[in-house]
Design a protein around this motif. Structure first.
Motif, mmCIF file in Angstrom:
data_model
loop_
_atom_site.group_PDB
_atom_site.id
_atom_site.type_symbol
_atom_site.label_atom_id
_atom_site.label_comp_id
_atom_site.label_asym_id
_atom_site.label_seq_id
_atom_site.Cartn_x
_atom_site.Cartn_y
_atom_site.Cartn_z
ATOM 1 N N ILE A 51 75.210 -90.990 32.808
ATOM 2 C CA ILE A 51 74.945 -91.928 31.730
ATOM 3 C C ILE A 51 75.453 -93.296 32.154
ATOM 4 C CG2 ILE A 51 77.120 -91.325 30.544
ATOM 5 C CD1 ILE A 51 75.542 -91.750 27.878
ATOM 6 N N ALA A 55 74.005 -96.527 28.122
ATOM 7 C CA ALA A 55 73.672 -95.223 27.552
ATOM 8 C C ALA A 55 72.312 -94.680 27.972
ATOM 9 C CB ALA A 55 73.815 -95.216 26.040
ATOM 10 N N THR A 57 70.313 -92.136 30.071
ATOM 11 C CA THR A 57 70.753 -90.821 30.529
ATOM 12 C C THR A 57 69.807 -90.226 31.568
ATOM 13 O OG1 THR A 57 69.610 -89.766 28.680
ATOM 14 C CG2 THR A 57 71.932 -90.324 28.364
ATOM 15 N N SER A 68 73.343 -82.054 27.003
ATOM 16 C CA SER A 68 73.182 -83.410 26.512
ATOM 17 C C SER A 68 74.432 -84.224 26.832
ATOM 18 C CB SER A 68 72.939 -83.397 25.002
ATOM 19 O OG SER A 68 72.845 -84.710 24.504
ATOM 20 N N SER A 70 76.595 -87.837 26.566
ATOM 21 C CA SER A 70 76.755 -88.995 25.693
ATOM 22 C C SER A 70 78.093 -89.660 26.011
ATOM 23 C CB SER A 70 76.693 -88.586 24.219
ATOM 24 O OG SER A 70 77.738 -87.680 23.911
ATOM 25 N N ARG A 71 78.299 -90.841 25.450
ATOM 26 C CA ARG A 71 79.563 -91.535 25.665
ATOM 27 C C ARG A 71 79.911 -92.354 24.434
ATOM 28 N NH1 ARG A 71 78.795 -95.164 30.825
ATOM 29 N NH2 ARG A 71 80.938 -95.806 30.373
ATOM 30 N N ASP A 72 81.194 -92.526 24.239
ATOM 31 C CA ASP A 72 81.719 -93.375 23.173
ATOM 32 C C ASP A 72 82.571 -94.430 23.868
ATOM 33 O OD1 ASP A 72 83.141 -94.591 21.116
ATOM 34 O OD2 ASP A 72 83.361 -92.745 19.979
ATOM 35 N N TYR A 79 80.951 -87.229 26.995
ATOM 36 C CA TYR A 79 80.830 -85.855 26.539
ATOM 37 C C TYR A 79 79.672 -85.147 27.238
ATOM 38 C CZ TYR A 79 83.563 -87.916 22.764
ATOM 39 O OH TYR A 79 84.514 -88.594 22.048
#
Length: 123
Positions: A51, A55, A57, A68, A70-72, A79
């Motif tokens: 990612i 964002a 992917t 899947s 994802s990132r924060d 994640y």
């Protein structure tokens, strides 16, 4: 310098789910491309997903639809949600990061690695 710490691995039955986390330290970590790799016993480390800081992917084809990423960025955390797990998914899962953009599936792109977290899927 960026330090990466994975968590969330464990033992799960086939068909179950797990969510891995990778916490990154360092003020600039949110600008890095980040990725998950995995390594099963006796096998090469293989690309799972990546990612970018915006964002976007990317996945290895065989895992699309089940995994899947994802990132924060506010939490400097990435994640990996893993669903419909099978024994073939058993491996040590590694988090990786780098400030450069390049061939995202190549281990040599990444200068920063976590220590890995074990995922074991029982049949």
């Amino acid at each position: 310098q960026v330090q990466l710490v994975e968590s969330g691995g464990g033992l799960v039955q086939a068909g179950g789910s797990l969510r891995l986390s990778c916490a990154a330290s360092g003020r600039t970590a949110s600008s890095y491309v980040m990725a998950w790799f995995r390594q099963a016993p006796g096998k090469e480390r293989e690309f799972v997903a990546a990612i970018t800081r915006s964002a976007s992917t990317y996945y290895t084809d065989s895992l699309k639809g089940r995994f899947s990423i994802s990132r924060d960025n506010a939490k400097n955390t990435m994640y990996l949600q893993m669903n419909s797990l099978s024994p073939e998914d058993t491996a040590v899962y590694y988090c990786a990061a780098d400030p450069k953009i390049g061939q995202l599936s190549a281990t040599m792109l990444y200068n920063y690695w976590g220590q890995g977290t074990q995922v074991t899927v029982s049949s």
